[in-house]
Design a protein around this motif. Structure first.
Motif, PDB file in Angstrom:
ATOM      1  N   ALA A 180       0.854  -1.190   0.000  1.00 15.83           N
ATOM      2  CA  ALA A 180       0.000   0.000   0.000  1.00 15.83           C
ATOM      3  C   ALA A 180       0.886   1.236   0.000  1.00 15.83           C
ATOM      4  N   ILE A 181       0.728   2.083  -0.996  1.00 10.96           N
ATOM      5  CA  ILE A 181       1.663   3.191  -1.197  1.00 10.96           C
ATOM      6  C   ILE A 181       0.902   4.460  -1.585  1.00 10.96           C
ATOM      7  N   THR A 182       1.366   5.587  -1.078  1.00 12.77           N
ATOM      8  CA  THR A 182       0.800   6.863  -1.512  1.00 12.77           C
ATOM      9  C   THR A 182       1.349   7.230  -2.882  1.00 12.77           C
ATOM     10  N   HIS A 183       0.481   7.739  -3.742  1.00  7.96           N
ATOM     11  CA  HIS A 183       0.918   8.217  -5.055  1.00  7.96           C
ATOM     12  C   HIS A 183       1.729   9.499  -4.887  1.00  7.96           C
ATOM     13  N   VAL A 184       1.215  10.392  -4.016  1.00 10.08           N
ATOM     14  CA  VAL A 184       1.876  11.661  -3.722  1.00 10.08           C
ATOM     15  C   VAL A 184       1.822  11.883  -2.213  1.00 10.08           C
ATOM     16  N   SER A 185       2.948  12.249  -1.621  1.00 11.50           N
ATOM     17  CA  SER A 185       2.997  12.498  -0.181  1.00 11.50           C
ATOM     18  C   SER A 185       2.293  13.805   0.165  1.00 11.50           C
ATOM     19  N   LEU A 209      -2.343  -1.444  -3.445  1.00 11.99           N
ATOM     20  CA  LEU A 209      -3.299  -0.350  -3.238  1.00 11.99           C
ATOM     21  C   LEU A 209      -2.546   0.962  -3.334  1.00 11.99           C
ATOM     22  N   VAL A 210      -3.120   1.921  -4.063  1.00 12.11           N
ATOM     23  CA  VAL A 210      -2.526   3.253  -4.204  1.00 12.11           C
ATOM     24  C   VAL A 210      -3.452   4.279  -3.570  1.00 12.11           C
ATOM     25  N   ASP A 211      -2.902   5.058  -2.628  1.00  9.45           N
ATOM     26  CA  ASP A 211      -3.619   6.176  -2.039  1.00  9.45           C
ATOM     27  C   ASP A 211      -3.400   7.381  -2.948  1.00  9.45           C
ATOM     28  N   GLY A 212      -4.430   7.720  -3.703  1.00 16.31           N
ATOM     29  CA  GLY A 212      -4.323   8.800  -4.682  1.00 16.31           C
ATOM     30  C   GLY A 212      -4.889  10.125  -4.227  1.00 16.31           C
ATOM     31  N   HIS A 218      -3.779  16.928  -9.222  1.00 20.70           N
ATOM     32  CA  HIS A 218      -2.703  17.349 -10.126  1.00 20.70           C
ATOM     33  C   HIS A 218      -2.552  16.447 -11.347  1.00 20.70           C
ATOM     34  N   TYR A 219      -2.958  15.192 -11.232  1.00 15.67           N
ATOM     35  CA  TYR A 219      -2.797  14.228 -12.315  1.00 15.67           C
ATOM     36  C   TYR A 219      -4.096  13.449 -12.516  1.00 15.67           C
ATOM     37  N   GLN A 220      -4.278  12.952 -13.725  1.00 13.81           N
ATOM     38  CA  GLN A 220      -5.397  12.056 -14.002  1.00 13.81           C
ATOM     39  C   GLN A 220      -4.842  10.648 -14.147  1.00 13.81           C
ATOM     40  N   PRO A 221      -5.032   9.805 -13.132  1.00  9.30           N
ATOM     41  CA  PRO A 221      -4.425   8.471 -13.177  1.00  9.30           C
ATOM     42  C   PRO A 221      -5.164   7.542 -14.132  1.00  9.30           C
ATOM     43  N   ASP A 222      -4.424   6.599 -14.694  1.00  3.08           N
ATOM     44  CA  ASP A 222      -4.985   5.563 -15.558  1.00  3.08           C
ATOM     45  C   ASP A 222      -4.767   4.233 -14.844  1.00  3.08           C
ATOM     46  N   VAL A 223      -5.818   3.746 -14.192  1.00  5.37           N
ATOM     47  CA  VAL A 223      -5.645   2.570 -13.347  1.00  5.37           C
ATOM     48  C   VAL A 223      -5.333   1.315 -14.155  1.00  5.37           C
ATOM     49  N   GLN A 224      -5.815   1.252 -15.388  1.00  2.38           N
ATOM     50  CA  GLN A 224      -5.496   0.081 -16.211  1.00  2.38           C
ATOM     51  C   GLN A 224      -4.028   0.100 -16.618  1.00  2.38           C
ATOM     52  N   ALA A 225      -3.516   1.287 -16.944  1.00  2.00           N
ATOM     53  CA  ALA A 225      -2.097   1.383 -17.308  1.00  2.00           C
ATOM     54  C   ALA A 225      -1.210   1.115 -16.093  1.00  2.00           C
ATOM     55  N   LEU A 226      -1.623   1.611 -14.938  1.00  4.35           N
ATOM     56  CA  LEU A 226      -0.837   1.383 -13.720  1.00  4.35           C
ATOM     57  C   LEU A 226      -0.849  -0.084 -13.314  1.00  4.35           C
ATOM     58  N   GLY A 227      -1.982  -0.728 -13.506  1.00  4.52           N
ATOM     59  CA  GLY A 227      -2.085  -2.137 -13.144  1.00  4.52           C
ATOM     60  C   GLY A 227      -2.326  -2.381 -11.663  1.00  4.52           C
ATOM     61  N   CYS A 228      -2.636  -1.321 -10.900  1.00  4.52           N
ATOM     62  CA  CYS A 228      -2.874  -1.500  -9.463  1.00  4.52           C
ATOM     63  C   CYS A 228      -4.179  -2.258  -9.241  1.00  4.52           C
ATOM     64  N   ASP A 229      -4.256  -2.928  -8.102  1.00 11.27           N
ATOM     65  CA  ASP A 229      -5.478  -3.662  -7.763  1.00 11.27           C
ATOM     66  C   ASP A 229      -6.532  -2.735  -7.178  1.00 11.27           C
ATOM     67  N   PHE A 230      -6.083  -1.697  -6.445  1.00 12.42           N
ATOM     68  CA  PHE A 230      -6.996  -0.747  -5.832  1.00 12.42           C
ATOM     69  C   PHE A 230      -6.402   0.659  -5.945  1.00 12.42           C
ATOM     70  N   TYR A 231      -7.283   1.646  -6.156  1.00 10.57           N
ATOM     71  CA  TYR A 231      -6.869   3.050  -6.168  1.00 10.57           C
ATOM     72  C   TYR A 231      -7.969   3.817  -5.441  1.00 10.57           C
ATOM     73  N   VAL A 232      -7.576   4.694  -4.506  1.00  8.01           N
ATOM     74  CA  VAL A 232      -8.567   5.381  -3.676  1.00  8.01           C
ATOM     75  C   VAL A 232      -8.290   6.877  -3.657  1.00  8.01           C
TER      76      VAL A 232
END
Length: 417
Positions: A180-185, A209-212, A218-232
């Motif tokens: 589980a990792i933050t996308h941006v601190s 899991l990505v904490d977005g 600031h960014y528009q994430p692409d969850v399919q490109a990232l391949g993460c299981d969860f994005y919040v």
């Protein structure tokens, strides 16, 4: 870049921050007799008229409960509510609206996932997080670890505020089950290289899991490109309303996870012998949802989609660059977090001054910042400080406001020198 593309770029109008500011009525007020300079966007961003109007229209013209009604207002409310879900799906580039779950915010979304994955954990399993996480991406995992016998393992950060990749590589192992990792601190503004981190975790069969929360403004994430299981993420940081957030999850995982709460919309059939669950996404949406807030979030995303996103990024980078240039004008000022890849967030301390005093004195000059530990106590411990002052900028902030911030800091520093 070709000569033609240079010429075309030159024809593009510069990002019109003054026009954008007119879309945010709260920015035109005065605080303590001074024009408001709002630099607390990392805590909660302001709302455009388009968002306020969308929510007002819902309550004035559409209000009804969704999904179960057999009348016109219910149909209209349900359509608006589900259209907002589709807007979020498009924003994240999720495969299906079945993968978009409404929550109360990032914190509830992480708690939902943690509880849903608890059944996968056994004693000795490891949950990998980073040292720069918000408490919301630490405490739920600690609670689940205590229940299951698993262990939360922190990845170290460097003094510059970047993720220590050597630490990550050494800690990612055969015992790791969840990363589980933050996308941006939220403290440092550091943008983590989540695409490569997720790729490495996936190669070892680790769920991600990505904490977005701090990234989506600031960014528009692409969850399919990232391949993460969860994005919040939370709506209120994305210029939308409070009280609602989003959990994106891959459908097979969501299907496997047990419901987080019971009652209302999440059921298919109830008897005293057995209850069966509704289909995705409703399986995780017990009770009457935050209908107006979902519609407001959809309106916020639509509003952002009408702006020049590249121009926004350029404008925000210019704000941070100018702030960095002005640091040397304030004796004793030190920036906490100097990563190469950052969003416009500046955490700082000034020698001899407590962060809360800095915040109070700035407020007297109409400048709003955040002070304290920013729900990141482990990170504060790492830097050996009780807290920091934090100025977090958005695309509606101006270079003149950056100048005002530093003029005010110079005044405060002189006062206590």
């Amino acid at each position: 870049m070709t000569d033609l593309s240079v010429a075309n770029a030159a024809k593009q109008p510069a990002f019109d921050v003054e026009a954008v500011r007119r879309d945010f009525p709260i920015l035109s007020q005065q605080v303590n007799g001074k024009p408001l300079v709002y630099l607390d966007n990392g805590a909660s961003a302001q709302k455009a008229i388009a968002v306020l109007d969308a929510m007002d229209r819902y309550y004035r013209e559409l209000h009804s409960n969704v999904h179960r009604g057999a009348h016109t207002l219910a149909d209209r409310a349900t359509t608006a509510f589900e259209n907002a879900r589709e807007t979020v799906r498009g924003f994240l580039n999720a495969e299906s609206t079945r993968e978009i779950i409404w929550t109360r915010g990032t914190t509830e979304a992480i708690n939902l996932v943690a509880n849903g994955l608890a059944g996968r954990l056994q004693p000795g399993d490891e949950i990998l997080v980073s040292h720069m996480e918000h408490h919301a991406n630490i405490v739920p995992w600690q609670m689940i670890a205590e229940r299951t016998g698993a262990k939360v393992v922190p990845i170290q950060v460097t003094l510059e505020g970047e993720l220590d990749l050597d630490s990550f590589n050494s800690l990612l192992n055969e015992r790791t089950r969840i990363f589980a990792i933050t996308h941006v601190s939220n403290v440092l503004g550091t943008v983590n290289p989540i695409a490569s981190l997720i790729e490495q975790a996936k190669a070892k069969g680790v769920l991600t899991l990505v904490d977005g929360a701090q990234a989506v403004p600031h960014y528009q994430p692409d969850v399919q490109a990232l391949g993460c299981d969860f994005y919040v993420f939370s709506a209120h940081k994305l210029f939308g309303p409070t009280g609602i957030g989003v959990l994106y999850g891959k459908a097979p995982l969501l299907e496997e996870m047990p419901p987080y709460q019971g009652g209302g919309e999440m059921i298919e059939r109830v008897s005293f012998e057995r209850t069966t669950w509704n289909t995705l996404p409703y399986k995780f949406e017990a009770g009457t949802p935050a209908i107006a807030e979902a519609i407001g979030l959809g309106a916020a995303i639509d509003y952002l989609g009408r702006l020049d996103r590249h121009g926004m990024e350029v404008a925000e980078n210019a704000l941070l660059e100018r702030a960095n240039q002005l640091v040397e004008t304030v004796p004793g000022m030190e920036i906490i977090g100097t990563a190469k890849q950052k969003v416009p967030v500046m955490s700082f301390k000034i020698a001899g001054l407590h962060p809360s005093d800095v915040g109070t004195l700035l407020d007297q000059q109409g400048i709003a910042i955040r002070t304290g530990h920013h729900c990141a106590m482990p990170l504060m411990d790492f830097y050996g400080v009780p807290g920091t002052a934090r100025a977090s900028f958005a695309f509606y902030n101006t270079l003149d406001e950056v100048e005002q911030l530093f003029a005010a800091l110079q005044k405060i520093q002189r006062l206590f020198a």
